[in-house]
Scaffold this motif. Structure first.
Motif, mmCIF file in Angstrom:
data_model
loop_
_atom_site.group_PDB
_atom_site.id
_atom_site.type_symbol
_atom_site.label_atom_id
_atom_site.label_comp_id
_atom_site.label_asym_id
_atom_site.label_seq_id
_atom_site.Cartn_x
_atom_site.Cartn_y
_atom_site.Cartn_z
ATOM 1 N N THR A 435 0.798 -2.067 -0.729
ATOM 2 C CA THR A 435 0.207 -0.143 0.068
ATOM 3 C C THR A 435 1.156 1.531 0.135
ATOM 4 N N ASN A 457 -3.340 -1.435 -5.302
ATOM 5 C CA ASN A 457 -3.654 -1.427 -4.212
ATOM 6 C C ASN A 457 -3.035 0.461 -2.977
ATOM 7 N N SER A 480 -6.195 3.611 -6.832
ATOM 8 C CA SER A 480 -6.119 3.432 -5.163
ATOM 9 C C SER A 480 -5.026 4.766 -5.457
#
Length: 640
Positions: A435, A457, A480
């Motif tokens: 992330t 992500n 994202s």
């Protein structure tokens, strides 16, 4: 989590045994293919060699970093692979270091030899963890037991490898450098140890693999074979010393039912056994365990006592952890001189010592071998596509070794992820996902791989204040992405139109060498309250605070508008040329009718024209003759 230090000290080698015949490889496709992916690696060693028992060893390879070392007293060790080691200082190798061994997907028997022996003259054994395929399996904490520190310890397990790389990784505790002296990998049948029932997503950690009535044996230490390269310890260190036992031998009788797939338990295991001297005594074994795990306990039997000739002569109960789990009559099950295997899974244990008893019912109990495996579920790993993407970024960004980008980027979950990397569970499926990437001011000099597009992500990417170059990949524009900082690098080319998702709130691209039209969607971030900085890029244009873009040209040549205009101009010129040619052609046809007939004119029209000329000539002659007659002239053809 797990402290596994089974001390297999080979200062005195047991007598040699003749090797069992190897199974026919043609009977099992697994064996014929997988044997090519066995490795025996002498960590820290500089040359290949063959051991006393014919086992080939490779010089050190497949490691991520670290340095080679030599133990303080190598003369005490008969095996060359036990004298050298590789250690991984976190200051230069990072917190996480690995051996990444190329193999086929499947299950593998993995054995390590670990020793300290004051190789670094610091008189302090190190603290570190060991993981296999992203799952924590061994924990070493300083100080080690003296015997383990000076003489070393062998630890082994059976683990699945789901891709083409077996990762054996070490994680430094504090500033201690992990160490390893040797590493062995051998393929295991995919259905071995009841994998069809328990599943293959399980690591079986050896908490005791014992042979009864015999000395230690196995590949590398005796001439005996084991298809999975397992080594079998003598049971004397785990058997209760309060019970008198006697050893039994097959006495040359052939053992049936051994060395068969999928477990390939060696024939040698069933040729010896122990039984009690007193008929009322139970055989008892005590093995240390980690109570947080479940355990798979395997029992190996063969009725090798010639005095037992029928069922019911030897019957005993198996009691594990105080629970009577089954009753065994070997002869009833398989007859005499035939291998018989049975296993049981124990869960929710509370005592750190697992007690196994063979309690007599009729006659004395007998045992050929015993195995105890801790069942460690595979830890959640990073999504494979993102593992591949992160490895590609490691290469393209030229990540330095000190950052420890080795093994799985996110697993084990009890360790920190790769330096500068943040992970979380995949919100849309299984596995872990990346992330955040924060690699600012790391001295990076490569480029951003296109594989970054697989980090679907990714919320935040910070690569600022490095020396990265090349074009920005299209894959940067995932929905994202919220924060992007690529400032103070050497990126070139256009900003891709994909960069400017609805969620992007911060885009810092200043102080690069970017050029061309700024995508309107990207610039709108600042209009809608976000942060955008495009300063320090001389070639950018087309939005407020930046120069207007040339009508037809950008730094790469003709822009889209220019190409359209050029195409339209070419089309107009071609049309005009065709129009002029048509007008000229029509004019020429009109001129041909005024002065003469063209050569290809209609033939009948030509004949008519000639006839008309003849008639005109004839009329002219008649007119001339009439004129002459009127002047008194006579014709020559008048009669005489």
């Amino acid at each position: 989590m797990l402290l596994v230090l089974f001390l297999l000290l080979f200062l005195s080698v047991p007598p040699l045994f003749l090797a069992d015949p190897a199974p026919n490889l043609a009977t099992d496709p697994f064996l014929s293919g997988a044997l090519n992916h066995s490795y025996n690696i002498d960590c820290g060693g500089t040359a290949n060699f063959t051991s006393t028992f014919g086992r080939p060893w490779l010089s050190d390879r497949f490691y991520s970093g670290g340095s080679a070392g030599m133990i303080a007293e190598p003369h005490r060790f008969a095996q060359p692979q036990e004298r050298t080691l590789r250690f991984f200082p976190p200051s230069s190798s990072g917190k996480k270091s690995c051996y990444s061994v190329p193999v086929l997907p499947g299950r593998y028997y993995i054995r390590t030899f670990t020793i300290y022996d004051n190789y670094d003259s610091k008189l302090r054994s190190p603290s570190y963890d060991v993981s296999i395929e992203g799952t924590l399996v061994f924990t070493y904490r300083s100080p080690w037991p003296e015997q383990a520190s000076k003489s070393g310890a062998y630890s082994d397990l059976i683990a699945p490898v789901v891709d083409s790389i077996a990762d054996i990784c070490f994680y430094s505790i504090a500033t201690d450098p992990p160490v390893i002296a040797s590493l062995e990998l051998a393929p295991v049948h995919p259905l071995a140890y009841d994998a069809a029932t328990t599943g293959t997503d399980m690591i079986l950690v050896n908490y005791g693999r014992l042979t009864s009535g015999a000395n230690l044996f196995g590949p590398g230490f005796t001439n005996d074979t084991d298809q999975f390269a397992r080594v079998w310890q003598t049971d004397s260190d785990f058997r209760s010393s309060n019970i008198k036992v006697k050893a039994l031998s097959a006495g040359g009788h052939q053992i049936m039912g051994s060395n068969q797939q999928p477990n390939f338990f060696p024939t040698r295991l069933y040729e010896t056994a122990v039984t009690t001297v007193n008929a009322k005594d139970a055989l008892e074994y005590q093995m240390p365990i980690d109570t947080r795990l479940s355990y798979m306990v395997w029992f190996h039997f063969a009725e090798i006592d010639v005095s037992v000739t029928s069922a019911g002569q030897r019957v005993f109960d198996i009691v594990i952890g105080g629970n009577n789990v089954t009753q065994i009559d070997i002869f009833k099950e398989v007859g005499g001189f035939t291998a018989f295997k049975w296993f049981h899974i124990m869960e929710n244990l509370t005592d750190p010592i697992l007690k196994v008893q063979l309690v007599p019912v009729v006659g004395q109990p007998i045992l050929c071998g015993l195995e105890n495996y801790g069942m460690v579920p595979l830890d959640t790993a990073t999504v494979p596509a993102q593992v591949a993407a992160m490895r590609a970024l490691k290469e393209s960004l030229k990540i330095p070794a000190r950052m420890g980008w080795n093994g799985d980027p996110c697993a084990p979950g009890t360790w920190d992820a790769w330096e500068g990397v943040t992970c979380q569970r995949n919100p849309k499926g299984s596995g872990l996902v990346v992330t955040h990437l924060d690699l600012a001011s790391q001295g990076l000099k490569g480029f951003i791989s296109d594989q970054i597009g697989f980090l679907t992500n990714l919320v935040s990417l910070n690569l600022s204040y490095n020396s990265l170059g090349g074009n920005l990949p299209w894959g940067l524009g995932h929905d994202s992405l919220v924060m992007l900082d690529l400032s103070s690098n050497k990126f070139i080319g256009d900003i891709p139109d994909s960069l400017g998702s609805n969620n992007l709130q911060t885009a810092l691209l200043n102080n690069n060498e970017l050029g061309g039209q700024v995508p309107e969607k990207l610039y709108s971030i600042g209009v809608h309250g976000g942060i955008i900085d495009l300063s320090g890029n001389k070639g950018l244009c087309g939005v407020p605070t930046l120069p207007a873009c040339p009508v037809f040209w950008n730094k790469k040549g003709l822009n889209t508008t220019g190409k359209i205009a050029l195409a339209a101009s070419c089309a107009f010129i071609i049309f005009a040329a065709l129009l002029v040619a048509f007008v000229i052609y029509v004019k020429r046809r009109e001129n041909d009718y005024d002065f003469d007939f063209p050569q290809d004119f209609n033939f009948s029209s030509a004949i008519a024209a000639k006839r008309n000329r003849y008639q005109r000539a004839k009329s002219f002659m008649q007119l001339e003759m009439e004129t002459q007659s009127s002047n008194g002239l006579h014709s020559n053809d008048t009669g005489i």
